[in-house]
Design an enzyme around this catalytic site. Structure first.
Site, mmCIF file in Angstrom:
data_model
loop_
_atom_site.group_PDB
_atom_site.id
_atom_site.type_symbol
_atom_site.label_atom_id
_atom_site.label_comp_id
_atom_site.label_asym_id
_atom_site.label_seq_id
_atom_site.Cartn_x
_atom_site.Cartn_y
_atom_site.Cartn_z
ATOM 1 N N CYS A 61 0.894 -1.162 0.000
ATOM 2 C CA CYS A 61 0.000 0.000 0.000
ATOM 3 C C CYS A 61 0.927 1.204 0.000
ATOM 4 O O CYS A 61 1.592 1.466 1.008
ATOM 5 C CB CYS A 61 -0.915 0.032 1.213
ATOM 6 S SG CYS A 61 -1.852 1.580 1.317
ATOM 7 N N CYS A 114 -0.691 4.281 2.559
ATOM 8 C CA CYS A 114 -0.621 4.146 4.012
ATOM 9 C C CYS A 114 -0.363 2.691 4.384
ATOM 10 O O CYS A 114 0.781 2.261 4.429
ATOM 11 C CB CYS A 114 -1.868 4.704 4.678
ATOM 12 S SG CYS A 114 -3.434 4.143 3.976
ATOM 13 N N SER A 115 -1.392 1.925 4.607
ATOM 14 C CA SER A 115 -1.190 0.562 5.101
ATOM 15 C C SER A 115 -2.399 -0.311 4.828
ATOM 16 O O SER A 115 -2.696 -1.206 5.606
ATOM 17 C CB SER A 115 -0.941 0.597 6.598
ATOM 18 O OG SER A 115 -2.045 1.247 7.205
ATOM 19 N N CYS A 116 -3.128 -0.036 3.738
ATOM 20 C CA CYS A 116 -4.288 -0.866 3.420
ATOM 21 C C CYS A 116 -3.799 -2.308 3.249
ATOM 22 O O CYS A 116 -2.749 -2.548 2.654
ATOM 23 C CB CYS A 116 -4.961 -0.372 2.138
ATOM 24 S SG CYS A 116 -5.557 1.322 2.301
#
Lengths: 111, 217
Positions: B113, B116-118
């Site tokens: 991602c 961000c951090s999906c």
């Protein structure tokens, strides 16, 4: 350039309880429709970029700090909890802790 | 207690040490949102419990092992991953669309991602620290072969690497290649070869020989 390496140990899901609380708050607010998952991803991404620009090494260790900053910003933007309100409440909690004898439950009534 | 002695700062009986500033910020936000009726404490507890105890790579391992042993299920994963994964009772959050990408002899898939951090929480739980780090987020796209090498994954030059950038709506699960020498293994046996990293795509699934090594350690 920093390399990507995985620590050998098994990582805990959350390192400290506040991270779990911040995680749950954001998701509860998304589930209730106060903001969308897309808005959340954008806010978190923006916060990570802002921190990076300010010199954060962004190695993943400070991830929940960015998470909390994004949550505070989005709550303020949406009028759910304003920055001044949160800051005031933090001082109230601090006073409550300092006024509560050790071992007794801490309550805002104890201030 | 009068604050006249030099030791009053060291007497912890009359007060409770406040938590760190960051913990105090979360506590304050949480107490305000609860007070305003915007969030429910029971919901918060349930969310934490779910991510600490009930979702994790163990879910993804079941999906992969079944895909390896059941061609119909494998097809279902391609056609409608949300429904196929939901068949195990693993339900994603509303609006999250799961996509399964299969590794093969000529193609290797890698998930990142960049924003961000999906991450596919439903099947993998919460992401590891390195997944959230700037080096991984940028280099997975710019130099996927180099990133894979750092995880000890060296692919033949003719293997195509496909990098999938997750979003809040699209989450990817890599179905690694079934290791050689596992003919006749049950899904339960195969699950032990599936690792979190192999479902992100930074590693291959374990080989049967790796299990023997693990047992010896």
């Amino acid at each position: 350039m920093t390399t990507v390496s995985e620590p050998a140990f098994c990582e805990p899901v959350f390192e400290e309880p506040w991270q779990a609380q911040a995680f749950a708050l954001a998701n509860a607010l998304i589930d209730k429709g106060f903001f969308s998952a897309e808005e959340w991803a954008q806010a978190l991404g923006a916060e990570i970029r802002r921190a990076q620009a300010a010199g954060d090494p962004d190695t993943g260790e400070t991830y929940y700090n960015h998470w909390l900053a994004a949550l505070e910003r989005l709550c303020a933007d949406k009028g759910l909890a304003l920055g001044a309100e949160v800051a005031r409440r933090a001082e109230e909690w601090r006073d409550a802790y300092l006024a509560t004898p050790h071992g007794k439950p801490v309550s805002l009534r104890n201030r | 207690m009068p604050h006249d002695g030099p030791d009053h700062d060291h007497d912890h009986r009359d007060h409770t040490e406040p938590p760190s500033d960051v913990a105090l910020r979360v506590k304050s936000l949480e107490s305000l949102l609860i007070e305003k009726g915007l969030v429910d404490p029971a919901t918060l507890d349930a969310l934490v419990d779910r991510y600490e105890h009930h979702v994790g790579p163990q879910n993804g391992k079941k999906v992969v092992a079944r895909a390896w042993t059941d061609p119909d299920y494998r097809q279902w994963l391609q056609d409608d991953a949300n429904a196929a994964i939901g068949d195990f009772g693993f339900k994603g959050r509303q609006g999250e669309h799961m996509v399964c990408v299969e590794n093969g002899p000529k193609a290797h898939n890698l998930v990142v991602c960049t924003l961000c951090s999906c991450y596919p929480w439903t099947v993998l739980g919460l992401p590891p620290v390195w997944y959230k780090s700037a080096p991984y987020r940028s280099r997975a796209v710019a130099d996927p072969r180099g990133v894979l090498a750092e995880f000890g994954t060296v692919l033949d030059p003719d293997v195509e690497i496909r990098v999938w950038d997750s979003t809040s709506e699209m989450r990817y699960l890599v179905i690694p290649e079934r290791p050689a020498g596992t003919e006749g293994w049950t899904a339960e046996q195969l699950e032990r070869l599936v690792t979190r990293n192999s479902m992100i795509g930074v590693e291959k699934a374990k080989a049967p020989a790796d299990l023997a090594k693990d047992a010896a350690e």
